[in-house]
Design a protein around this motif. Structure first.
Motif, mmCIF file in Angstrom:
data_model
loop_
_atom_site.group_PDB
_atom_site.id
_atom_site.type_symbol
_atom_site.label_atom_id
_atom_site.label_comp_id
_atom_site.label_asym_id
_atom_site.label_seq_id
_atom_site.Cartn_x
_atom_site.Cartn_y
_atom_site.Cartn_z
ATOM 1 N N LYS A 71 0.478 1.920 4.863
ATOM 2 C CA LYS A 71 -0.142 3.190 4.286
ATOM 3 C C LYS A 71 -1.332 2.778 3.349
ATOM 4 C CE LYS A 71 2.708 6.629 5.822
ATOM 5 N NZ LYS A 71 3.068 6.005 6.861
ATOM 6 N N ALA A 72 -2.057 2.029 3.106
ATOM 7 C CA ALA A 72 -2.776 1.490 2.314
ATOM 8 C C ALA A 72 -3.162 0.284 2.798
ATOM 9 C CB ALA A 72 -2.792 1.380 0.989
ATOM 10 N N VAL A 112 -4.289 5.109 8.671
ATOM 11 C CA VAL A 112 -4.022 4.484 7.199
ATOM 12 C C VAL A 112 -4.986 5.541 6.764
ATOM 13 C CG1 VAL A 112 -4.344 2.770 5.907
ATOM 14 C CG2 VAL A 112 -3.470 2.272 7.927
ATOM 15 N N PRO A 113 -4.069 6.718 5.090
ATOM 16 C CA PRO A 113 -5.549 6.956 4.669
ATOM 17 C C PRO A 113 -5.950 6.468 3.478
ATOM 18 C CG PRO A 113 -3.132 7.101 4.137
ATOM 19 C CD PRO A 113 -3.164 6.298 5.365
ATOM 20 N N HIS A 114 -5.330 5.195 3.031
ATOM 21 C CA HIS A 114 -6.632 4.496 2.009
ATOM 22 C C HIS A 114 -6.725 2.794 2.419
ATOM 23 C CE1 HIS A 114 -4.227 8.213 0.350
ATOM 24 N NE2 HIS A 114 -2.837 7.045 0.225
ATOM 25 N N PHE A 115 -8.003 2.848 1.358
ATOM 26 C CA PHE A 115 -8.697 1.541 2.175
ATOM 27 C C PHE A 115 -9.292 1.064 1.407
ATOM 28 C CE2 PHE A 115 -10.946 -1.872 4.093
ATOM 29 C CZ PHE A 115 -10.882 -1.827 5.413
ATOM 30 N N ILE A 116 -9.472 -0.353 0.541
ATOM 31 C CA ILE A 116 -9.971 -0.877 -0.640
ATOM 32 C C ILE A 116 -10.464 -2.098 -0.494
ATOM 33 C CG2 ILE A 116 -9.635 -1.854 -2.863
ATOM 34 C CD1 ILE A 116 -7.112 -0.080 -3.424
ATOM 35 N N PHE A 117 -12.045 -2.313 -0.878
ATOM 36 C CA PHE A 117 -13.021 -2.954 -0.406
ATOM 37 C C PHE A 117 -13.272 -4.111 -0.869
ATOM 38 C CE2 PHE A 117 -16.892 -3.916 1.251
ATOM 39 C CZ PHE A 117 -16.643 -5.083 2.508
ATOM 40 N N ALA A 239 -7.084 1.066 -8.243
ATOM 41 C CA ALA A 239 -7.384 1.406 -7.563
ATOM 42 C C ALA A 239 -6.917 2.099 -6.749
ATOM 43 C CB ALA A 239 -8.655 0.697 -6.925
ATOM 44 N N LEU A 240 -5.187 1.508 -6.127
ATOM 45 C CA LEU A 240 -5.151 2.292 -5.468
ATOM 46 C C LEU A 240 -4.284 3.517 -5.769
ATOM 47 C CD1 LEU A 240 -3.168 2.317 -1.978
ATOM 48 C CD2 LEU A 240 -2.026 0.752 -3.502
ATOM 49 N N ASP A 241 -3.800 3.453 -7.299
ATOM 50 C CA ASP A 241 -3.014 4.775 -8.045
ATOM 51 C C ASP A 241 -4.460 5.537 -7.779
ATOM 52 O OD1 ASP A 241 -0.873 3.201 -8.049
ATOM 53 O OD2 ASP A 241 -1.483 2.691 -9.826
#
Length: 331
Positions: A71-72, A112-117, A239-241
């Protein structure tokens, strides 16, 4: 808590392996995708699942997303040596930009709804003012910075067109190692100053090169904002939270401490911590190096629930040195 797993690309590498630890310690389920070209399978915590693959391998990545209910995505995979990006720009546009495009497409295709780069302060180039803030001009002076900025633009455009939000964290100079000694910077031939200096302190190198002594800085050497890798990993979890709690919002934030040290100040700290004198070789500037890069970190402090816990140069050096000694025992 995220309802599903987090896929971490480059999770067998330096920063990625620390993010894996932070996610696991926070209770998340983690699957790592890494081609192990520069990463190490042993650096992946056994609580995580390791899939050996390139991030542009659509079939393997999408299968992993489906199998593990991802999901991320936290995206660390890529090439990171600034001088190499100047001499081999196509490698950086392939490994960083083109591969990221493929990964983002897989994320969208699989919902996938969340992406951290994992972005970089190199997007700013030589900043017009210091400290540099997120909305200041972006004008990279090397292909590494451009390759990351292009990916930021892709994420912005994709988030406007699809149900996905993102956080792009622009790192300043990442250093140190897990305080518990579980992982650290292990890549051979690393160019990061503190890594190089502790290699010299443990006898792996005869000296440390000081690239440029004529910058417009207090002592003539380059000034950088050094952030402890464990603090950076914690920022990713926070940041994910934020993304999960606010699915309609995306964020771009500097990840740094807001103050800097010169090359000579860092080497003085290594001398102080080790109680020895590292041999210094004064050399000319490297291509693509700005004189000073310090973050304005007000936005990240205001936006996420993150409190830096290891903002101390000697602590960063001590943790890096402890890992270097542990690494020597493995060899």
């Amino acid at each position: 808590m995220l309802d599903g797993s987090v896929l971490v690309t480059g999770g067998a590498g330096y920063i990625g392996s620390h993010a894996v630890l932070a996610l696991l310690d926070a209770g998340h389920r983690v699957v790592v995708v890494d081609n192990l070209v520069t990463g190490f399978a042993w650096a992946v915590d056994p609580r995580a699942t390791l899939v050996e693959a390139n991030i542009e391998d659509d079939d393997k990545v999408r299968t992993a997303i489906r199998m593990h209910d991802v999901k991320a995505i936290m995206h660390f995979a890529g090439s990171v040596v600034v001088p190499e990006s100047v001499s081999d720009p196509l490698k950086y546009y392939r490994n960083n930009t083109a591969a990221s495009r493929a990964l983002i497409e897989s994320a969208v295709a699989e919902g996938v709804p969340h992406f951290i780069f994992s972005s970089t302060a190199a997007t700013y180039g030589t900043p017009e003012k210091v400290p540099v803030a997120e909305d200041d001009p972006k004008s990279p002076i090397n292909p590494y910075g451009w390759s990351k900025l292009m990916t930021e633009h892709m994420l912005r455009d994709v988030a406007a067109a699809h149900p996905i939000n993102y956080a792009a964290l622009r790192y300043f100079n990442v250093a140190g190692a897990d305080p518990e000694g579980r992982t650290g910077q292990s890549t051979a031939g690393a160019t990061h100053l503190i890594k190089v200096a502790v290699e010299a302190a443990t006898g792996k190198r005869a000296s440390v090169g000081v690239f440029g002594t004529d910058f417009d800085t207090p002592d003539g050497t380059g000034v950088r904002d050094y952030i402890h890798v464990s603090d950076l990993a914690a920022a990713h979890v926070a940041a994910l939270d934020l993304l999960v709690a606010n699915p309609a919002e995306s964020h771009t934030m500097n990840a740094g401490y807001g103050h800097g040290f010169s090359v000579l100040e860092v080497l003085d700290a290594v001398d102080r911590v080790t109680n020895m004198t590292i041999d210094r070789k004064l050399e000319g500037r490297r291509a693509g190096d700005p004189a000073m890069l310090i973050s304005d970190n007000a936005r990240i402090l205001e936006t996420i629930k993150w409190v830096p816990r290891r903002d101390d140069l000697d602590t960063i050096v001590k943790d890096a040195l402890a890992w270097e000694r542990k690494l020597a025992e493995r060899e």
